[in-house]
Design a protein around this motif. Structure first.
Motif, PDB file in Angstrom:
ATOM      1  N   ILE A 129       0.943 -15.513 -24.796  1.00  0.00           N
ATOM      2  CA  ILE A 129       1.229 -14.746 -23.321  1.00  0.00           C
ATOM      3  C   ILE A 129       1.254 -13.074 -22.715  1.00  0.00           C
ATOM      4  CG2 ILE A 129       2.405 -15.062 -21.373  1.00  0.00           C
ATOM      5  CD1 ILE A 129       4.104 -17.542 -22.929  1.00  0.00           C
ATOM      6  N   PHE A 130       1.990 -12.852 -24.353  1.00  0.00           N
ATOM      7  CA  PHE A 130       1.536 -10.752 -24.839  1.00  0.00           C
ATOM      8  C   PHE A 130       0.177 -10.759 -24.002  1.00  0.00           C
ATOM      9  CE2 PHE A 130       6.407 -11.221 -25.260  1.00  0.00           C
ATOM     10  CZ  PHE A 130       6.703 -10.754 -24.390  1.00  0.00           C
ATOM     11  N   GLN A 131      -0.730 -11.765 -25.664  1.00  0.00           N
ATOM     12  CA  GLN A 131      -1.713 -11.667 -25.271  1.00  0.00           C
ATOM     13  C   GLN A 131      -2.650 -11.290 -24.446  1.00  0.00           C
ATOM     14  OE1 GLN A 131      -3.101 -13.939 -28.510  1.00  0.00           O
ATOM     15  NE2 GLN A 131      -2.372 -12.826 -30.473  1.00  0.00           N
ATOM     16  N   LYS A 132      -2.428 -12.383 -23.985  1.00  0.00           N
ATOM     17  CA  LYS A 132      -3.436 -12.436 -22.997  1.00  0.00           C
ATOM     18  C   LYS A 132      -3.251 -12.289 -21.552  1.00  0.00           C
ATOM     19  CE  LYS A 132      -4.215 -17.749 -22.113  1.00  0.00           C
ATOM     20  NZ  LYS A 132      -3.313 -19.111 -22.573  1.00  0.00           N
ATOM     21  N   ILE A 133      -1.761 -11.080 -21.302  1.00  0.00           N
ATOM     22  CA  ILE A 133      -1.493  -9.957 -20.196  1.00  0.00           C
ATOM     23  C   ILE A 133      -2.089  -9.179 -20.947  1.00  0.00           C
ATOM     24  CG2 ILE A 133       0.473  -8.634 -19.987  1.00  0.00           C
ATOM     25  CD1 ILE A 133       2.333 -11.401 -19.855  1.00  0.00           C
ATOM     26  N   PHE A 134      -2.042  -8.544 -22.045  1.00  0.00           N
ATOM     27  CA  PHE A 134      -2.257  -7.175 -22.505  1.00  0.00           C
ATOM     28  C   PHE A 134      -4.010  -7.218 -22.369  1.00  0.00           C
ATOM     29  CE2 PHE A 134      -4.760  -5.190 -25.950  1.00  0.00           C
ATOM     30  CZ  PHE A 134      -4.662  -4.015 -25.619  1.00  0.00           C
TER      31      PHE A 134
ATOM     32  N   LYS B 164      -4.724  -6.884 -18.858  1.00  0.00           N
ATOM     33  CA  LYS B 164      -4.109  -5.149 -18.304  1.00  0.00           C
ATOM     34  C   LYS B 164      -5.584  -4.238 -18.564  1.00  0.00           C
ATOM     35  CE  LYS B 164       0.559  -4.782 -18.197  1.00  0.00           C
ATOM     36  NZ  LYS B 164       1.504  -4.326 -18.319  1.00  0.00           N
TER      37      LYS B 164
ATOM     38  N   HIS C 280       4.948 -16.731 -26.607  1.00  0.00           N
ATOM     39  CA  HIS C 280       4.974 -15.167 -26.259  1.00  0.00           C
ATOM     40  C   HIS C 280       4.416 -14.531 -26.815  1.00  0.00           C
ATOM     41  CE1 HIS C 280       8.489 -17.372 -24.215  1.00  0.00           C
ATOM     42  NE2 HIS C 280       9.137 -15.516 -24.387  1.00  0.00           N
ATOM     43  N   LYS C 281       4.180 -14.618 -27.692  1.00  0.00           N
ATOM     44  CA  LYS C 281       2.972 -14.154 -28.597  1.00  0.00           C
ATOM     45  C   LYS C 281       1.515 -14.184 -27.727  1.00  0.00           C
ATOM     46  CE  LYS C 281       0.033 -12.835 -33.431  1.00  0.00           C
ATOM     47  NZ  LYS C 281       0.082 -13.615 -34.538  1.00  0.00           N
TER      48      LYS C 281
END
Length: 82
Positions: free
Chosen positions: A61-66, A69, A58-59
């Motif tokens: 995935i969130f880093q990739k999303i960040f 953006k 999850h970390k």
């Protein structure tokens, strides 16, 4: 005692002269306190590894999303349009 020490059920059955492992399992195998603790520790370790894996993924995935953006913000012009 042999099972608690880590011997296989097949070895114990052969040592006792049993024709199959089922007899040994039915007659002699019952969980000792040590076996219960060992089982609980194995389960806890497996659960913590699984939890670490989920959190780690999850970390990522969130880093990739960040990053996506953040990249989009830097590509907008001064009026805020892409």
């Amino acid at each position: 005692m042999l099972l608690e020490a880590g011997a296989s059920i097949k070895y114990v059955a052969e040592r006792l002269g049993h024709s199959n492992m089922e007899m040994t399992l039915n007659v002699y195998v019952h969980p000792t306190d040590t076996m219960k603790k060992d089982g609980m520790n194995k389960f806890a370790n497996h659960l913590s590894l699984a939890l670490f894996y989920v959190i780690h993924n999850h970390k990522i995935i969130f880093q990739k999303i960040f990053r996506i953006k953040k990249t989009r913000k830097t590509t907008t012009n001064c009026r805020g349009f892409s």
